[in-house]
Design an enzyme around this catalytic site. Structure first.
Site, PDB file in Angstrom:
ATOM      1  N   ARG A  28      11.147 -15.423 -58.760  1.00 20.74           N
ATOM      2  CA  ARG A  28      11.447 -13.862 -58.450  1.00 20.74           C
ATOM      3  C   ARG A  28      10.064 -13.017 -58.391  1.00 20.74           C
ATOM      4  O   ARG A  28       9.358 -13.150 -59.497  1.00 20.74           O
ATOM      5  CB  ARG A  28      12.435 -13.225 -59.157  1.00 20.74           C
ATOM      6  CG  ARG A  28      13.790 -13.782 -59.100  1.00 20.74           C
ATOM      7  CD  ARG A  28      14.951 -12.785 -59.333  1.00 20.74           C
ATOM      8  NE  ARG A  28      16.069 -13.804 -59.355  1.00 20.74           N
ATOM      9  CZ  ARG A  28      16.961 -13.997 -58.178  1.00 20.74           C
ATOM     10  NH1 ARG A  28      16.575 -13.483 -57.169  1.00 20.74           N
ATOM     11  NH2 ARG A  28      17.734 -14.760 -58.090  1.00 20.74           N
ATOM     12  N   ASP A  29       9.761 -12.527 -57.332  1.00 18.47           N
ATOM     13  CA  ASP A  29       8.561 -11.629 -57.347  1.00 18.47           C
ATOM     14  C   ASP A  29       8.767 -10.482 -58.154  1.00 18.47           C
ATOM     15  O   ASP A  29       9.878  -9.855 -58.355  1.00 18.47           O
ATOM     16  CB  ASP A  29       8.796 -10.881 -55.877  1.00 18.47           C
ATOM     17  CG  ASP A  29       7.186 -10.382 -55.334  1.00 18.47           C
ATOM     18  OD1 ASP A  29       6.395 -11.065 -54.709  1.00 18.47           O
ATOM     19  OD2 ASP A  29       6.659  -9.280 -56.267  1.00 18.47           O
ATOM     20  N   ILE A  30       7.765 -10.165 -58.948  1.00 21.14           N
ATOM     21  CA  ILE A  30       7.681  -9.218 -59.999  1.00 21.14           C
ATOM     22  C   ILE A  30       7.812  -7.820 -59.605  1.00 21.14           C
ATOM     23  O   ILE A  30       8.305  -6.899 -60.253  1.00 21.14           O
ATOM     24  CB  ILE A  30       6.169  -9.117 -60.979  1.00 21.14           C
ATOM     25  CG1 ILE A  30       6.493  -8.671 -62.165  1.00 21.14           C
ATOM     26  CG2 ILE A  30       5.312  -8.661 -60.239  1.00 21.14           C
ATOM     27  CD1 ILE A  30       5.444  -9.247 -63.193  1.00 21.14           C
ATOM     28  N   ASN A  86       1.605 -14.392 -46.333  1.00 19.67           N
ATOM     29  CA  ASN A  86       0.291 -13.520 -45.922  1.00 19.67           C
ATOM     30  C   ASN A  86      -0.773 -14.262 -46.221  1.00 19.67           C
ATOM     31  O   ASN A  86      -1.001 -14.909 -47.075  1.00 19.67           O
ATOM     32  CB  ASN A  86       0.203 -12.068 -46.717  1.00 19.67           C
ATOM     33  CG  ASN A  86       1.396 -11.364 -46.749  1.00 19.67           C
ATOM     34  OD1 ASN A  86       1.553 -10.811 -45.477  1.00 19.67           O
ATOM     35  ND2 ASN A  86       2.135 -10.564 -47.763  1.00 19.67           N
ATOM     36  N   GLU A  94      -2.886 -10.922 -51.593  1.00 21.12           N
ATOM     37  CA  GLU A  94      -3.509 -10.483 -52.911  1.00 21.12           C
ATOM     38  C   GLU A  94      -3.673 -11.715 -53.847  1.00 21.12           C
ATOM     39  O   GLU A  94      -4.574 -11.634 -54.597  1.00 21.12           O
ATOM     40  CB  GLU A  94      -2.280  -9.640 -53.888  1.00 21.12           C
ATOM     41  CG  GLU A  94      -2.169  -8.064 -53.129  1.00 21.12           C
ATOM     42  CD  GLU A  94      -1.061  -7.385 -53.776  1.00 21.12           C
ATOM     43  OE1 GLU A  94      -0.479  -7.934 -54.609  1.00 21.12           O
ATOM     44  OE2 GLU A  94      -0.845  -6.306 -53.453  1.00 21.12           O
ATOM     45  N   HIS A  99       1.585 -18.939 -51.255  1.00 25.67           N
ATOM     46  CA  HIS A  99       3.193 -18.379 -51.597  1.00 25.67           C
ATOM     47  C   HIS A  99       3.834 -17.857 -50.282  1.00 25.67           C
ATOM     48  O   HIS A  99       3.280 -17.315 -49.483  1.00 25.67           O
ATOM     49  CB  HIS A  99       3.257 -17.429 -52.498  1.00 25.67           C
ATOM     50  CG  HIS A  99       2.567 -16.119 -52.282  1.00 25.67           C
ATOM     51  ND1 HIS A  99       0.770 -16.252 -52.404  1.00 25.67           N
ATOM     52  CD2 HIS A  99       2.630 -15.137 -51.853  1.00 25.67           C
ATOM     53  CE1 HIS A  99       0.532 -15.055 -52.305  1.00 25.67           C
ATOM     54  NE2 HIS A  99       1.437 -14.301 -51.693  1.00 25.67           N
TER      55      HIS A  99
HETATM   56  P1  AMP Z   1       0.608 -11.134 -51.248  1.00 28.49           P
HETATM   57  O1  AMP Z   1       0.484  -9.915 -51.043  1.00 28.49           O
HETATM   58  O2  AMP Z   1       1.301 -11.996 -50.119  1.00 28.49           O
HETATM   59  O3  AMP Z   1      -0.646 -12.013 -51.913  1.00 28.49           O
HETATM   60  O4  AMP Z   1       1.854 -11.204 -52.501  1.00 28.49           O
HETATM   61  C1  AMP Z   1       1.500 -11.541 -53.716  1.00 28.49           C
HETATM   62  C2  AMP Z   1       2.925 -11.281 -54.574  1.00 28.49           C
HETATM   63  O5  AMP Z   1       2.960 -11.642 -55.671  1.00 28.49           O
HETATM   64  C3  AMP Z   1       3.258  -9.731 -54.439  1.00 28.49           C
HETATM   65  O6  AMP Z   1       4.577  -9.265 -54.028  1.00 28.49           O
HETATM   66  C4  AMP Z   1       3.459  -9.594 -56.147  1.00 28.49           C
HETATM   67  O7  AMP Z   1       4.352  -8.672 -56.509  1.00 28.49           O
HETATM   68  C5  AMP Z   1       3.658 -11.022 -56.660  1.00 28.49           C
HETATM   69  N1  AMP Z   1       3.220 -11.031 -57.921  1.00 28.49           N
HETATM   70  C6  AMP Z   1       2.005 -10.881 -58.593  1.00 28.49           C
HETATM   71  N2  AMP Z   1       2.039 -11.221 -59.596  1.00 28.49           N
HETATM   72  C7  AMP Z   1       3.276 -11.632 -60.044  1.00 28.49           C
HETATM   73  C8  AMP Z   1       3.842 -12.356 -61.246  1.00 28.49           C
HETATM   74  N3  AMP Z   1       3.179 -12.558 -62.350  1.00 28.49           N
HETATM   75  N4  AMP Z   1       5.264 -12.729 -61.176  1.00 28.49           N
HETATM   76  C9  AMP Z   1       5.921 -12.834 -59.895  1.00 28.49           C
HETATM   77  N5  AMP Z   1       5.193 -12.248 -58.759  1.00 28.49           N
HETATM   78  C10 AMP Z   1       4.055 -11.682 -59.056  1.00 28.49           C
END
Ligand code: AMP
Length: 112
Positions: A28-30, A86, A94, A99
């Site tokens: 799950r996304d945090i 992305n 990010e 992913h």
């Molecule tokens: P992106 O902008 O596509 O790189 O998305 C990165 C995603 O990773 C974001 O939606 C964050 O909320 C998610 N994320 C970052 N750190 C964690 C974590 N430790 N556990 C779960 N999701 C994370």
């Protein structure tokens, strides 16, 4: 390599794991943007969608089967959901470790 998703795959950083397959981990996304917001990452650190091919032919089928299984388990297979990568700075990527987002459970806005 200092990669947060590699650390999730290794268990060094905790996550809410949804499902694990041979090549992928779903968790799950945090910071969810919808009632269902799950990330699928390859266990191997790769950065670009095209590099998925390096996992072997069976991995792509595994990935799409996993997406469908998750959608069904989350109850969003019929109502609909969005899958997206992305890639790069203009897309706001990010985390460099590849992913795939699965987002659903509410009406989503247009992309752009
Ligand atoms: P992106 O902008 O596509 O790189 O998305 C990165 C995603 O990773 C974001 O939606 C964050 O909320 C998610 N994320 C970052 N750190 C964690 C974590 N430790 N556990 C779960 N999701 C994370």
């Amino acid at each position: 390599m200092d990669c947060i998703f590699c650390k999730i795959v290794s268990g060094e950083i905790p996550s809410q794991i949804v499902k694990e397959t041979k090549h992928f981990l779903a968790f799950r996304d945090i910071n969810p943007v919808a009632p269902t917001h799950i990330l699928i990452v390859p266990k191997m650190h790769i950065e670009k969608p095209a590099e998925l091919a390096s996992l072997g032919d069976s991995a792509l089928g595994e990935l799409f089967t996993l997406i469908q299984e998750i959608a069904e388990n989350e109850g969003i297979a019929e109502t609909g959901f969005r899958t997206l990568f992305n890639t790069g700075k203009d897309a706001g990527q990010e985390v460099k470790h590849l992913h795939l987002h699965i987002i659903g459970g509410r009406k989503l806005g247009r992309i752009g």
